[in-house]
Design a protein around this motif. Sequence first.
Motif, PDB file in Angstrom:
ATOM      1  N   MET A  79       0.828  -1.208   0.000  1.00 23.65           N
ATOM      2  CA  MET A  79       0.000   0.000   0.000  1.00 23.65           C
ATOM      3  C   MET A  79       0.864   1.261   0.000  1.00 23.65           C
ATOM      4  SD  MET A  79      -3.471   0.122   2.069  1.00 23.65           S
ATOM      5  CE  MET A  79      -4.147  -1.237   1.161  1.00 23.65           C
TER       6      MET A  79
ATOM      7  N   GLU B  60      -5.749  -1.121 -20.757  1.00 27.45           N
ATOM      8  CA  GLU B  60      -5.629  -2.210 -19.789  1.00 27.45           C
ATOM      9  C   GLU B  60      -4.324  -2.983 -19.950  1.00 27.45           C
ATOM     10  OE1 GLU B  60      -8.559  -1.615 -21.284  1.00 27.45           O
ATOM     11  OE2 GLU B  60     -10.004  -1.342 -19.665  1.00 27.45           O
TER      12      GLU B  60
ATOM     13  N   ILE C  32      -1.625  -1.068 -18.279  1.00 28.40           N
ATOM     14  CA  ILE C  32      -1.586  -1.240 -16.826  1.00 28.40           C
ATOM     15  C   ILE C  32      -0.906  -2.554 -16.473  1.00 28.40           C
ATOM     16  CG2 ILE C  32      -3.020  -1.552 -14.764  1.00 28.40           C
ATOM     17  CD1 ILE C  32      -5.147   0.207 -16.139  1.00 28.40           C
ATOM     18  N   ASN C  33      -1.282  -3.606 -17.160  1.00 28.96           N
ATOM     19  CA  ASN C  33      -0.704  -4.914 -16.871  1.00 28.96           C
ATOM     20  C   ASN C  33       0.795  -4.934 -17.091  1.00 28.96           C
ATOM     21  OD1 ASN C  33      -3.048  -6.132 -16.066  1.00 28.96           O
ATOM     22  ND2 ASN C  33      -3.638  -6.677 -18.163  1.00 28.96           N
TER      23      ASN C  33
ATOM     24  N   VAL D 122       2.523  -3.178 -14.249  1.00 25.87           N
ATOM     25  CA  VAL D 122       2.581  -4.036 -13.079  1.00 25.87           C
ATOM     26  C   VAL D 122       3.672  -5.076 -13.225  1.00 25.87           C
ATOM     27  CG1 VAL D 122       1.275  -5.724 -11.763  1.00 25.87           C
ATOM     28  CG2 VAL D 122       0.184  -3.630 -12.472  1.00 25.87           C
TER      29      VAL D 122
ATOM     30  N   ASN E  71       7.118  -3.892 -12.627  1.00 25.18           N
ATOM     31  CA  ASN E  71       7.293  -3.327 -11.285  1.00 25.18           C
ATOM     32  C   ASN E  71       7.300  -1.801 -11.265  1.00 25.18           C
ATOM     33  OD1 ASN E  71       7.183  -4.906  -9.032  1.00 25.18           O
ATOM     34  ND2 ASN E  71       9.184  -5.848  -9.461  1.00 25.18           N
TER      35      ASN E  71
ATOM     36  N   ILE F 207       1.932   2.157 -10.071  1.00 25.21           N
ATOM     37  CA  ILE F 207       0.877   2.936 -10.723  1.00 25.21           C
ATOM     38  C   ILE F 207      -0.339   2.859  -9.821  1.00 25.21           C
ATOM     39  CG2 ILE F 207       0.325   0.930 -12.179  1.00 25.21           C
ATOM     40  CD1 ILE F 207      -0.546   2.989 -14.345  1.00 25.21           C
ATOM     41  N   TRP F 208      -0.932   4.004  -9.537  1.00 20.94           N
ATOM     42  CA  TRP F 208      -2.048   3.967  -8.590  1.00 20.94           C
ATOM     43  C   TRP F 208      -3.058   5.055  -8.903  1.00 20.94           C
ATOM     44  CZ3 TRP F 208       2.674   6.037  -7.645  1.00 20.94           C
ATOM     45  CH2 TRP F 208       2.719   7.334  -7.103  1.00 20.94           C
ATOM     46  N   ASP F 209      -4.164   5.007  -8.202  1.00 15.08           N
ATOM     47  CA  ASP F 209      -5.254   5.966  -8.395  1.00 15.08           C
ATOM     48  C   ASP F 209      -5.710   6.009  -9.859  1.00 15.08           C
ATOM     49  OD1 ASP F 209      -5.548   6.611  -5.800  1.00 15.08           O
ATOM     50  OD2 ASP F 209      -4.616   8.597  -5.915  1.00 15.08           O
ATOM     51  N   ILE F 210      -5.960   4.815 -10.369  1.00 17.64           N
ATOM     52  CA  ILE F 210      -6.350   4.752 -11.780  1.00 17.64           C
ATOM     53  C   ILE F 210      -7.855   5.001 -11.896  1.00 17.64           C
ATOM     54  CG2 ILE F 210      -6.291   3.336 -13.871  1.00 17.64           C
ATOM     55  CD1 ILE F 210      -4.161   1.620 -12.255  1.00 17.64           C
TER      56      ILE F 210
ATOM     57  N   VAL G   9      -5.351  -7.301 -15.469  1.00 22.38           N
ATOM     58  CA  VAL G   9      -6.603  -6.588 -15.718  1.00 22.38           C
ATOM     59  C   VAL G   9      -7.022  -6.836 -17.159  1.00 22.38           C
ATOM     60  CG1 VAL G   9      -7.712  -4.331 -15.696  1.00 22.38           C
ATOM     61  CG2 VAL G   9      -5.883  -4.818 -14.087  1.00 22.38           C
ATOM     62  N   LEU G  10      -8.251  -7.222 -17.327  1.00 24.74           N
ATOM     63  CA  LEU G  10      -8.747  -7.412 -18.691  1.00 24.74           C
ATOM     64  C   LEU G  10      -9.445  -6.150 -19.179  1.00 24.74           C
ATOM     65  CD1 LEU G  10     -10.047 -11.052 -18.460  1.00 24.74           C
ATOM     66  CD2 LEU G  10      -7.988 -10.237 -19.595  1.00 24.74           C
TER      67      LEU G  10
ATOM     68  N   PHE H 204     -11.205  -2.260 -17.538  1.00 23.58           N
ATOM     69  CA  PHE H 204     -11.467  -1.428 -16.382  1.00 23.58           C
ATOM     70  C   PHE H 204     -12.229  -0.187 -16.810  1.00 23.58           C
ATOM     71  CE2 PHE H 204      -9.962   2.263 -13.866  1.00 23.58           C
ATOM     72  CZ  PHE H 204     -10.647   1.965 -12.712  1.00 23.58           C
TER      73      PHE H 204
ATOM     74  N   VAL I 278     -12.235   3.370  -8.691  1.00 20.35           N
ATOM     75  CA  VAL I 278     -10.872   3.878  -8.794  1.00 20.35           C
ATOM     76  C   VAL I 278      -9.955   2.741  -8.398  1.00 20.35           C
ATOM     77  CG1 VAL I 278      -9.202   5.522  -7.875  1.00 20.35           C
ATOM     78  CG2 VAL I 278     -11.568   6.221  -8.137  1.00 20.35           C
ATOM     79  N   LEU I 279      -8.958   2.462  -9.242  1.00 22.00           N
ATOM     80  CA  LEU I 279      -7.964   1.453  -8.881  1.00 22.00           C
ATOM     81  C   LEU I 279      -6.940   2.126  -7.975  1.00 22.00           C
ATOM     82  CD1 LEU I 279      -7.189  -0.675 -12.053  1.00 22.00           C
ATOM     83  CD2 LEU I 279      -8.009  -1.472  -9.843  1.00 22.00           C
ATOM     84  N   LYS I 280      -7.151   1.927  -6.687  1.00 24.37           N
ATOM     85  CA  LYS I 280      -6.299   2.632  -5.726  1.00 24.37           C
ATOM     86  C   LYS I 280      -4.866   2.177  -5.833  1.00 24.37           C
ATOM     87  CE  LYS I 280      -7.870   5.894  -3.346  1.00 24.37           C
ATOM     88  NZ  LYS I 280      -7.237   7.179  -3.587  1.00 24.37           N
ATOM     89  N   ASN I 281      -4.705   0.883  -6.047  1.00 26.96           N
ATOM     90  CA  ASN I 281      -3.358   0.341  -6.054  1.00 26.96           C
ATOM     91  C   ASN I 281      -3.353  -0.946  -6.850  1.00 26.96           C
ATOM     92  OD1 ASN I 281      -0.722   0.164  -5.489  1.00 26.96           O
ATOM     93  ND2 ASN I 281      -0.968  -0.283  -3.306  1.00 26.96           N
ATOM     94  N   ILE I 282      -2.295  -1.155  -7.564  1.00 29.46           N
ATOM     95  CA  ILE I 282      -2.209  -2.397  -8.329  1.00 29.46           C
ATOM     96  C   ILE I 282      -0.773  -2.913  -8.285  1.00 29.46           C
ATOM     97  CG2 ILE I 282      -2.118  -1.076 -10.483  1.00 29.46           C
ATOM     98  CD1 ILE I 282      -3.537  -3.539 -11.778  1.00 29.46           C
TER      99      ILE I 282
ATOM    100  N   PRO J 297       1.679  -6.822  -8.800  1.00 32.63           N
ATOM    101  CA  PRO J 297       1.634  -8.045  -9.600  1.00 32.63           C
ATOM    102  C   PRO J 297       0.598  -9.068  -9.114  1.00 32.63           C
ATOM    103  CG  PRO J 297       3.891  -7.403  -9.258  1.00 32.63           C
ATOM    104  CD  PRO J 297       3.058  -6.409  -8.525  1.00 32.63           C
TER     105      PRO J 297
END
Lengths: 412, 93
Positions: A1, A23, A26-27, A30, A33, A36-39, B45-46, B48, B70-74, B76
């Motif tokens: 977090m 999308e 985003i993947n 991730v 590494n 990325i947040w608050d999407i 994620v497919l 969003f 909202v995606l707060k955090n993502i 792996p």
Amino acid sequence: MKNNWNNAIYGHVKASIHGQLTEPFINLCVKRNIAIWDIKRRNKTTIVCSLYIKDISKIKPLLKQTDCKIRFIDKKGFPFFMRRLLNRTGIIIGLMCAILIITFLSNVVWRIDVKGADPRLETKIRQLLKQQHLKVGAINFVVPSTEVIETNLSAKLPKVTWIGVSKDGTTYHIDVVQKKLPKKQKETGPRNLVAAKKAIIHRLFVEKGQPMVQDDQFVKKGQLLVSGIIGNENDPKFISSKGQVFGETWYQTTTKVPLNTTYETFSGQEYTKHYLKMNKWKCLIWGFFNSSYKHEKKDSVEKQIHFLFWDLPLSYVKETHRQVHQSNRVLSPQQALDEGEKAAQRRLKSKLPSKSEIVKSTIESKKVEKGILYLRHRFVVYENIAVPKTFNSKKERVKLKKKAKKEKQNQQ
Amino acid sequence: MRKWQHNVKKWFVNHSEMPVDVVMDLPRITIIGQLHIYIENHKGVLSFSNEELRLAMKQGQLLVKGSGFVLKNILPEEILLEGVIKNVLFIDE
């Protein structure tokens, strides 16, 4: 977090990413590494997200891969804050000045407290401290250490048993223990005691010397009471006579007693007004809505405003208005007489030496004129009438010899 | 072969104290009221949008429906979603 502190310290950006394959983007992030947040999705082809600055260079190839375009919306965090701050030189200069002033002021001596010394010693101590550059407004670097001051002071002040110097932030405390020596009695030369005024002798207390008067004897001003010459005429000794001679003396006083008096008492109600004063102009700065009383007394305290070492032409004035109740007092004739006598005695006692006593008081006359009682008193007082008077012992010796010769001649 | 492996895992879970999600690589979903949903062991994620989040799982997909997402955090393996959650659906393929 992600915690908020991290976000605040590291710079991060809010960016909008535009493309068909958001999308997968985003993947990919991730997977690599990249934080990325608050999407949030704005519309079908656009998302808004937050990223660290350090990751921006890593993102570029991913954007190419997914055929997206990035646009920065907002910059946040400490690095950006610093950059914005640097653009405002005024703030920086002000900040620096404030820091400088604070450091300067905290290195200045603000107060010197001297405890346990009488006023004379205190001024002397302050003078000595000034010689050692320790004074109010001095900079700490110039002032020698407390131990040095202590030794210097105790070396220069023989009257002091112990002296302690301590520093408390910007204040110096100087604790003094003074030596207490018994008072030396003054050596007095040969002297007589004479009457200070005309009186009837009441009592004699002679410690040294030869009494020359008796009880109930009337004496004139300047008359010899106790002689400093003792021994016989051929071999006289001269001493400093000492003693007290209480004589009955008389005083007349006149007193006025107003029968109707108005006097004022404070009710305890008060309000204050604060002003800034420049030369003659006074500007009210606080206490606008205080209504004034019908009868009031005003106390004002004025304090000059200083800036560093200089006196400004500005001063702060605090006015305290106190409500006053006026009341009337009417005295009956008897009360007025009592008051008058008390007042007369009080006034007389303040003039007399300490051991005197008022023995008798009589009213000589009284009359009332325009609401004022005029009283005339006569007092009988016992008081010490002895006053020392020095004499020259050589001259006295010669005088005595002459006297003896004359007596011899008379006898022959 | 795979079926056999699956059966072994199931037996292991039943006869030991190990959590199921660890052993069988299943998603662990924590929902706090309607506000948060926290999903572990997702596989990407497919899709969003504000009303929908579709996640790939080891088997099938997970669909979360609601509003104001909202995606707060993502990360792996984990994902934290904020918004008003109305449905959580498992979609088998």
